[in-house]
Scaffold this active site. Structure first.
Site, PDB file in Angstrom:
ATOM      1  N   LYS A 112       0.830  -1.210   0.000  1.00 54.43           N
ATOM      2  CA  LYS A 112       0.000   0.000   0.000  1.00 54.43           C
ATOM      3  C   LYS A 112       0.864   1.260   0.000  1.00 54.43           C
ATOM      4  O   LYS A 112       0.526   2.246  -0.654  1.00 54.43           O
ATOM      5  CB  LYS A 112      -0.971  -0.003   1.190  1.00 54.43           C
ATOM      6  CG  LYS A 112      -2.047  -1.073   1.034  1.00 54.43           C
ATOM      7  CD  LYS A 112      -3.250  -0.895   1.943  1.00 54.43           C
ATOM      8  CE  LYS A 112      -4.323  -1.927   1.574  1.00 54.43           C
ATOM      9  NZ  LYS A 112      -5.490  -1.906   2.447  1.00 54.43           N
ATOM     10  N   LYS A 193      -4.905 -10.661  -5.982  1.00 51.94           N
ATOM     11  CA  LYS A 193      -6.025 -10.906  -5.073  1.00 51.94           C
ATOM     12  C   LYS A 193      -7.211 -10.006  -5.423  1.00 51.94           C
ATOM     13  O   LYS A 193      -7.018  -8.824  -5.688  1.00 51.94           O
ATOM     14  CB  LYS A 193      -5.560 -10.604  -3.642  1.00 51.94           C
ATOM     15  CG  LYS A 193      -6.574 -10.885  -2.560  1.00 51.94           C
ATOM     16  CD  LYS A 193      -6.109 -10.345  -1.211  1.00 51.94           C
ATOM     17  CE  LYS A 193      -6.497  -8.900  -0.995  1.00 51.94           C
ATOM     18  NZ  LYS A 193      -7.738  -8.685  -0.254  1.00 51.94           N
ATOM     19  N   LYS A 196     -11.393  -4.820  -2.813  1.00 46.04           N
ATOM     20  CA  LYS A 196     -12.402  -3.763  -2.924  1.00 46.04           C
ATOM     21  C   LYS A 196     -11.858  -2.531  -3.613  1.00 46.04           C
ATOM     22  O   LYS A 196     -12.548  -1.838  -4.330  1.00 46.04           O
ATOM     23  CB  LYS A 196     -12.838  -3.306  -1.522  1.00 46.04           C
ATOM     24  CG  LYS A 196     -13.854  -4.156  -0.862  1.00 46.04           C
ATOM     25  CD  LYS A 196     -14.268  -3.469   0.432  1.00 46.04           C
ATOM     26  CE  LYS A 196     -13.948  -4.346   1.610  1.00 46.04           C
ATOM     27  NZ  LYS A 196     -12.766  -3.961   2.335  1.00 46.04           N
TER      28      LYS A 196
HETATM   29  P1  ATP Z   1      -9.115  -3.306   0.487  1.00 42.88           P
HETATM   30  O1  ATP Z   1      -9.036  -3.435  -0.999  1.00 42.88           O
HETATM   31  O2  ATP Z   1      -9.822  -2.061   0.937  1.00 42.88           O
HETATM   32  O3  ATP Z   1      -7.820  -3.559   1.192  1.00 42.88           O
HETATM   33  P2  ATP Z   1     -10.135  -5.988   0.717  1.00 42.88           P
HETATM   34  O4  ATP Z   1     -11.072  -6.321  -0.373  1.00 42.88           O
HETATM   35  O5  ATP Z   1      -8.750  -6.562   0.633  1.00 42.88           O
HETATM   36  O6  ATP Z   1     -10.122  -4.431   0.933  1.00 42.88           O
HETATM   37  P3  ATP Z   1     -10.549  -6.295   3.565  1.00 42.88           P
HETATM   38  O7  ATP Z   1     -11.530  -5.402   4.221  1.00 42.88           O
HETATM   39  O8  ATP Z   1      -9.119  -5.923   3.685  1.00 42.88           O
HETATM   40  O9  ATP Z   1     -10.890  -6.468   2.025  1.00 42.88           O
HETATM   41  O10 ATP Z   1     -10.765  -7.786   4.045  1.00 42.88           O
HETATM   42  C1  ATP Z   1     -11.871  -8.258   4.764  1.00 42.88           C
HETATM   43  C2  ATP Z   1     -11.818  -9.762   4.889  1.00 42.88           C
HETATM   44  O11 ATP Z   1     -11.980 -10.366   3.610  1.00 42.88           O
HETATM   45  C3  ATP Z   1     -10.497 -10.290   5.444  1.00 42.88           C
HETATM   46  O12 ATP Z   1     -10.761 -11.403   6.269  1.00 42.88           O
HETATM   47  C4  ATP Z   1      -9.755 -10.701   4.216  1.00 42.88           C
HETATM   48  O13 ATP Z   1      -8.788 -11.704   4.479  1.00 42.88           O
HETATM   49  C5  ATP Z   1     -10.873 -11.220   3.348  1.00 42.88           C
HETATM   50  N1  ATP Z   1     -10.544 -11.103   1.932  1.00 42.88           N
HETATM   51  C6  ATP Z   1     -10.285  -9.939   1.271  1.00 42.88           C
HETATM   52  N2  ATP Z   1     -10.034 -10.196  -0.024  1.00 42.88           N
HETATM   53  C7  ATP Z   1     -10.124 -11.543  -0.172  1.00 42.88           C
HETATM   54  C8  ATP Z   1      -9.972 -12.418  -1.298  1.00 42.88           C
HETATM   55  N3  ATP Z   1      -9.672 -11.952  -2.492  1.00 42.88           N
HETATM   56  N4  ATP Z   1     -10.135 -13.750  -1.102  1.00 42.88           N
HETATM   57  C9  ATP Z   1     -10.457 -14.231   0.116  1.00 42.88           C
HETATM   58  N5  ATP Z   1     -10.612 -13.465   1.208  1.00 42.88           N
HETATM   59  C10 ATP Z   1     -10.455 -12.131   1.064  1.00 42.88           C
END
Ligand code: ATP
Ligand code: LTN
Length: 328
Positions: A112, A193, A196
């Site tokens: 990040k 990955k 969001k």
């Molecule tokens: P950001 O893009 O804002 O970092 P994010 O989509 O990575 O957001 P988080 O809020 O960081 O989501 O994660 C919330 C939960 O969802 C955590 O338990 C994380 O491990 C899980 N998670 C996020 N992305 C994935 C993915 N691609 N596959 C499986 N689990 C995920």
């Protein structure tokens, strides 16, 4: 004693099927094993700039999605992190026992930070706040996706370090990944990955996407140059689609193999899209019901915060006492 479960999701955008399969659906499965606490971590969200009006909206939307996915508010607490001030308070106390080098090593921080012109201190402190979320409630089980395992190792290291310096204070939390779906990849680029905050309309399927949008995104997912599914020679895009299907249907690895071996990619995508649409339909229906009921969501959030505050206050008091900070 039943384990205490705690987890959180950032209200940084529309929750997607990675959040659903990696975290939410596992929470729903585990919730009756304990008295869980599920947080909308708005203080984590602001480690990167969020447009204020949008953030306010996303906090409510994220809470409603938790409930729509099947979190039972009569049993589980759904807490907006910033409404229980002890999260921030414990974070500071833990910051004072955290070696800087541990934070600089975190891969999420490095990723990040690399995208920012100027790096905020909050981004560096992010895992300390996460440790505070968990240790505040003496949680012993933390269901998350695979990307969070490094942060959880840091949480354990921090708990251990605090306990060694000040005496036994914190419970050691354990990471719990889902059996299938711990790392869902982007549909547009299966080497990254699903996230969001990644731009691009073809990247993620949102939990609240209408069926036609879900189908369109999956039909356009990146695969490879082969014509059909071959388990002996499979690229990451096809692998990802099969994982999504398996996680939504609960099929065994054998069933998946028998059903999909030799299937053309067009048919594979159609089958996966059907499974995703069917899997999300009840969640979307419940979301519409929840958001149509005035005052319901606010009531759940207020009751949950009231339920967990005594435990949070008790831990902060204990930590302050251990550290010698003034407690009236
Ligand atoms: P950001 O893009 O804002 O970092 P994010 O989509 O990575 O957001 P988080 O809020 O960081 O989501 O994660 C919330 C939960 O969802 C955590 O338990 C994380 O491990 C899980 N998670 C996020 N992305 C994935 C993915 N691609 N596959 C499986 N689990 C995920
Ligand atoms: N950093 C997590 C969100 C999060 C979390 C937590 C997860 C904040 N606090 C406590 C589990 C337990 C993420 O998914 N990005």
């Amino acid at each position: 004693m039943k384990p205490r479960i705690l987890s959180g999701i950032q209200p940084t955008g529309s929750l997607h099927i990675g959040n659903y399969l990696g975290a939410l659906s596992n929470w729903v499965k585990l919730q009756y094993e304990s008295e869980p606490i599920f947080c909308i971590v708005d203080l984590h969200a602001i480690t990167l700039y969020q447009e204020p009006a949008e953030l306010r909206e996303k906090i409510r939307q994220t809470a409603a999605v938790f409930l729509a996915a099947g979190i039972d508010p009569a049993h589980s607490s759904v807490v907006v992190q910033s409404t229980v001030k002890e999260h921030a308070e414990l974070c500071w106390l833990l910051t004072c026992v955290t070696p800087l080098g541990w934070l600089e090593r975190m891969t999420q921080f490095k990723d990040k930070a690399a995208k920012q012109e100027s790096i905020g201190d909050g981004l560096l402190q992010y895992p300390v706040l996460m440790a505070a979320d968990i240790l505040l409630y003496q949680a012993n089980l933390v269901p998350v996706g695979e990307d969070q395992t490094q942060h959880l190792e840091l949480t354990r290291d921090l708990a251990q370090r605090f306990n060694a310096i000040y005496g036994e204070t914190f419970t050691m939390p354990e990471t719990r990944l889902p059996a299938v779906g711990a790392r869902i990849m982007g549909l547009d680029d299966p080497t990254k990955k699903m996230s969001k905050s990644t731009e691009g309309s073809g990247h993620a399927v949102a939990i609240l996407d209408p069926p036609a949008v879900i189908r369109k995104k999956i039909m356009r997912a990146t695969t490879d140059s082969l014509p059909h599914v071959d388990f002996e020679n499979m690229g990451p895009g096809v692998q990802n689609l099969l994982t999504i299907h398996q996680a939504f249907t609960g099929w065994s690895g054998d069933q998946i193999r028998r059903h999909f071996q030799g299937m053309r990619y067009g048919d594979l995508k159609k089958t996966v899209a059907d499974a995703v649409v069917a899997g999300l339909e009840p969640v979307q229906k419940k979301y519409a019901e929840i958001t149509a009921e005035p005052g319901y969501l606010d009531r759940v959030l207020a009751e949950s915060a009231a339920r967990v505050r005594p435990l949070a206050a008790q831990t902060v008091r204990l930590v302050k006492e251990r550290m010698g900070v003034y407690t009236a």
